[in-house]
Design an enzyme around this catalytic site. Structure first.
Site, mmCIF file in Angstrom:
data_model
loop_
_atom_site.group_PDB
_atom_site.id
_atom_site.type_symbol
_atom_site.label_atom_id
_atom_site.label_comp_id
_atom_site.label_asym_id
_atom_site.label_seq_id
_atom_site.Cartn_x
_atom_site.Cartn_y
_atom_site.Cartn_z
ATOM 1 N N LEU A 290 -5.766 -2.001 -1.268
ATOM 2 C CA LEU A 290 -5.666 -2.018 0.182
ATOM 3 C C LEU A 290 -6.242 -3.339 0.685
ATOM 4 O O LEU A 290 -7.408 -3.430 1.050
ATOM 5 C CB LEU A 290 -6.403 -0.815 0.772
ATOM 6 C CG LEU A 290 -6.035 -0.385 2.186
ATOM 7 C CD1 LEU A 290 -6.439 1.061 2.428
ATOM 8 C CD2 LEU A 290 -6.675 -1.284 3.236
ATOM 9 N N ALA A 291 -5.403 -4.362 0.683
ATOM 10 C CA ALA A 291 -5.855 -5.706 1.054
ATOM 11 C C ALA A 291 -4.632 -6.502 1.483
ATOM 12 O O ALA A 291 -3.886 -7.019 0.658
ATOM 13 C CB ALA A 291 -6.553 -6.378 -0.128
ATOM 14 N N GLU A 292 -4.422 -6.580 2.795
ATOM 15 C CA GLU A 292 -3.192 -7.193 3.309
ATOM 16 C C GLU A 292 -3.082 -8.674 2.964
ATOM 17 O O GLU A 292 -1.993 -9.171 2.660
ATOM 18 C CB GLU A 292 -3.101 -6.989 4.823
ATOM 19 C CG GLU A 292 -2.795 -5.564 5.253
ATOM 20 C CD GLU A 292 -4.000 -4.643 5.258
ATOM 21 O OE1 GLU A 292 -3.834 -3.434 5.510
ATOM 22 O OE2 GLU A 292 -5.127 -5.145 5.008
ATOM 23 N N ILE B 232 -1.636 -5.936 10.132
ATOM 24 C CA ILE B 232 -1.146 -7.166 9.510
ATOM 25 C C ILE B 232 -2.145 -8.316 9.645
ATOM 26 O O ILE B 232 -2.072 -9.313 8.925
ATOM 27 C CB ILE B 232 0.215 -7.582 10.120
ATOM 28 C CG1 ILE B 232 0.967 -8.533 9.173
ATOM 29 C CG2 ILE B 232 0.046 -8.192 11.512
ATOM 30 C CD1 ILE B 232 2.398 -8.796 9.589
ATOM 31 N N HIS C 69 -1.656 2.362 15.843
ATOM 32 C CA HIS C 69 -0.419 2.657 15.127
ATOM 33 C C HIS C 69 0.797 2.434 16.017
ATOM 34 O O HIS C 69 1.882 2.925 15.711
ATOM 35 C CB HIS C 69 -0.413 4.101 14.621
ATOM 36 C CG HIS C 69 -1.459 4.384 13.591
ATOM 37 N ND1 HIS C 69 -2.763 4.647 13.927
ATOM 38 C CD2 HIS C 69 -1.401 4.427 12.243
ATOM 39 C CE1 HIS C 69 -3.465 4.855 12.824
ATOM 40 N NE2 HIS C 69 -2.669 4.721 11.792
ATOM 41 N N GLU D 7 0.838 -1.198 0.000
ATOM 42 C CA GLU D 7 0.000 0.000 0.000
ATOM 43 C C GLU D 7 0.879 1.256 0.000
ATOM 44 O O GLU D 7 1.711 1.427 0.888
ATOM 45 C CB GLU D 7 -0.911 0.001 1.222
ATOM 46 C CG GLU D 7 -1.863 -1.182 1.263
ATOM 47 C CD GLU D 7 -2.370 -1.471 2.666
ATOM 48 O OE1 GLU D 7 -2.283 -0.568 3.513
ATOM 49 O OE2 GLU D 7 -2.830 -2.594 2.909
#
Length: 755
Positions: free
Chosen positions: A483-485, A512, A555, A440
């Site tokens: 946007l797709a881990e 994650i 975060h 990303e």
């Protein structure tokens, strides 16, 4: 977009079919072959069921009712040429591609000679490298994203064939193992890269799996890339006991996916081998011609229960089961052969007798096969060819660094950790054309015309660690992902299986978790479960940690112990710029998957800055660093706690004369037990410090092992300093109270020294 819907009846290829002896591209001989595989598949199921009831095998998963669509796919595609990500009902496909019944029975008994896994996986978990059938696992749908990455890998090599060459060996070397040095430090020496310009990747799944989020991520990715992937949804109406109308809105997955662009769609009676073959032939040609992906929705039946652990009579009435039995593909195909005069009753009987005799021989051989030896349980957890803990990965910085001054008499400029990670990625990409970087926001700008016209400077990651790499190496090597881990890691796994070296980024450790299935159940276990048949040395870069004054709950978290709990995964956590450069290069060149943890607070800290050590500097995994030598107390830590522990140690020495031996682990799996043991034997006191929460954190294992193995060397209890057992808060006052600070470390060191 092309759409074809086939009549759910066994059909001829027009009025001239009998005369031409051709049925939608299938000759009479091929139809006989198709029936042989279908009958064989059903009989293998039946023999396995009998063996399970005799307690000679331990699990059974049936492919019954799916035989026609599986054989059709096997006949339309090319073994060892195309790539296959099947699921557990694909027994007939595997037989049609060239898998022997003996291979399946060997898996059933868990034999050492089982070619799929050496006794490590359940039956119907297919893995045959020579046929390009990639190792399959149990979590439903986890193979789909890997199929996307597999197709991306094939396309990349087709566009950049030089990337497939093995350095120092002839182009497209079969396997350089025998000619490679024993201390090899380049994963490429052991990669048999093969590709075809018009190859197709097949991936199959049940209708229930279409409810998984990774299925939709995969559809989006292949549509974006117009990749040559055939999705085969084998819809038998049930996901164990859950019927399709409860799984799928409107009861039709074809209707739901019809809006995806660039797809060729087929909906077919999957119990009809002629119609199924025609559908697959059209789908394959569409993909080979470069138009994009295809979607085959095959309506099949499930005449047996989900598995022998399930009893479908508890949720399916007899009337429904009898209705399915009327569409049995084996019976229908047999009647079709008789009706068309392709085989008579004698021919059918002879064919079936030959199959049954072949299966009896295979069963007898499998029951006599030896089981795997217990001492092999850890074999192939990691690469047997490249050892990242070896001296081959121990190199020195360039001369300018070691001599302190460059040719013009000035000291080389000290760089931040962020600078050296960027420089290391750049030099490795120059050296190795197989390296791809994606995630990303990692690209400079996805709208490349903005860069060409110099309308924008470019982003290069939220922390700018990949800045400039797209500009230098192009958008096919450095690119943004959706946007797709899970898709990031799953696609990378498929690429690495093909011989590429994806270095992917998960933007924050806190995010994650959507990729957890791909990391825990796929990436880390593929080599072991396939008995070294497949491998996927992906590097996952992840920004981790707190001390951000405002990072807050989502975060700032750590959680590295969760990943060190995964055999097969190397976990690295540098605390300074020089170590980050050396360990990252080792991660890229080694042959195992690596989780490379980069502490956000350390990216641009004054602590730990260093000049760039050059394009070949490496540090072996599992080698700790003595940051501050001492004799009175051992402190073991890593990451952002290292500079805080160093401040505390220096203060304690100044004020109390206590000499602390500070060990920076640098690598968490493997970790340097020898360095720990040597230090504890010298100081007889030990403190373990880490940023994660105190309870069940990584340091707890270190403390437990010291207490277990070095108890007689200790003059005091093993102590720990870590974060409070709560979340990291936004307000800086709360964050300071939650995370271990220099004063916390100082007090703990002082108390332990005085014990």
């Amino acid at each position: 977009m092309a759409t074809t819907k086939t009549d759910p009846k066994l059909a001829l290829a027009g009025n001239g079919a009998k005369k031409s002896k051709n049925y939608e591209g299938l000759t009479r001989e091929r139809l006989i072959e198709a029936y042989r595989f279908m009958y064989m598949s059903r009989r293998v199921d039946d023999r396995e069921i009998l063996l399970k009831r005799q307690q000679k095998i331990y699990f059974q998963m049936s492919g019954a009712g799916h035989e026609a669509i599986g054989v059709a796919a096997g006949l339309a595609l090319k073994p060892g040429y195309d790539w296959f990500y099947p699921y557990y009902r694909d027994r007939a496909l595997c037989l049609a591609l060239g898998v022997r019944p003996l291979d399946m029975f060997l898996q059933g008994v868990g034999a050492a000679d089982d070619p799929s896994s050496g006794g490590r996986q359940m039956p119907s978990h297919w893995s045959y490298p020579r046929l390009n059938i990639v190792t399959q696992s149990s979590p439903t749908g986890s193979q789909i994203l890997q199929a996307v990455g597999c197709a991306e890998g094939g396309r990349y090599f087709a566009q950049r064939p030089k990337a497939a060459e093995v350095p120092g060996f002839p182009p497209f070397a079969k396997h350089a193992k025998d000619g490679a040095p024993a201390d090899a430090s380049d994963y490429r020496l052991f990669k048999n890269v093969k590709f075809q310009n018009d190859e197709v990747t097949y991936v199959s799944l049940g209708d229930g799996t279409s409810s998984e989020g990774e299925f939709w991520e995969a559809l989006n990715a292949v549509a974006l890339g117009k990749l040559p992937v055939i999705f085969c949804v084998q819809d038998n109406g049930y996901a164990i006991s859950v019927p399709v109308e409860v799984q799928t809105a409107g009861g039709s997955i074809s209707r739901l996916v019809s809006g995806f662009p660039h797809f060729h769609f087929e909906e077919v009676d999957g119990t009809d081998p002629v119609a199924s073959y025609a559908a697959f032939a059209r789908a394959a040609q569409y993909c080979r011609d470069g138009h994009g992906p295809a979607f085959v929705h095959a309506h099949v039946i499930r005449p047996y229960s989900h598995s022998l652990s399930d009893d479908e009579r508890l949720y399916r009435p007899d009337v429904e089961r009898e209705r399915d039995a009327a569409r049995d593909p084996v019976t229908r195909t047999q009647m079709f052969l008789l009706r068309e005069g392709i085989l008579d009753e004698k021919g059918i009987t002879q064919l079936e007798k030959q199959v049954d005799e072949e299966l009896q021989v295979a069963v007898d051989q499998a029951l006599e096969a030896l089981p795997p030896a217990p001492e092999t349980i850890k074999k192939y957890l990691y690469s047997p060819d490249v050892d990242p803990t070896s001296a081959a990965f121990s190199t020195q910085p360039i001369a300018e660094i070691s001599e302190a001054k460059s040719a013009d008499g000035k000291k080389p400029a000290a760089k931040t950790m962020a600078d050296l990670i960027n420089a290391t990625l750049r030099d490795e990409m120059k050296r190795d054309e197989r390296i791809l970087i994606f995630g990303e926001d990692v690209a400079d700008c996805s709208r490349e015309e903005y860069l060409k016209r110099k309308l924008v400077k470019g982003k290069g990651g939220v922390f700018k660690l990949t800045f400039g790499l797209q500009n230098e190496f192009g958008p096919d090597r450095v690119f943004n992902s959706p946007l797709a881990e899970a898709a990031i890691v799953g696609r990378a796994t498929g690429m690495a299986t093909r011989g590429l070296k994806p270095v992917v980024e998960i933007q924050f450790f806190d995010y994650i978790w959507p990729a957890m299935m791909q990391i825990r159940d796929e990436l880390t276990v593929i080599r072991w479960r396939s008995n070294n048949g497949f491998f996927c040395p992906v590097v996952i870069r992840v920004a981790i940690g707190g001390y951000l004054t405002g990072g807050a709950i989502y975060h700032s978290q750590c959680g590295e112990s969760i990943f060190t709990h995964m055999p097969g995964l190397r976990v690295v956590f540098p605390s300074n710029a020089l170590d980050a450069a050396g360990l990252l290069r080792t991660a890229i060149r080694c042959d195992d998957p690596v989780l490379f943890l980069e502490h956000k607070r350390l990216y641009r800290e004054t602590y730990g800055r260093a000049p760039y050590p050059g394009p070949d500097y490496m540090i072996p995994f599992g080698k700790a660093k003595i940051v501050h030598p001492g004799t009175d107390l051992t402190v073991i830590t890593y990451g952002a706690v290292v500079p805080r522990a160093l401040q505390a140690a220096q203060k304690l020495e100044r004020e109390n004369g206590v000499k602390i031996e500070l060990i920076d682990l640098r690598c968490l799996n493997p970790f340097d037990w020898d360095a720990i043991a040597a230090s504890v034997e010298k100081t007889n006191r030990v403190l373990v410090a880490y940023e994660d929460s105190l309870s069940w954190g990584y340091g707890a294992e270190i403390a437990a092992r010291i207490a277990d193995q070095l108890f007689d060397k200790l003059d005091a209890p093993v102590r720990r300093v870590a974060a409070a057992d709560t979340f990291v808060a936004y307000q800086p006052i709360l964050e300071d109270a939650i995370l271990p600070q220099t004063n916390d470390l100082f007090r703990a060191m002082k108390e332990l020294a005085e014990y």
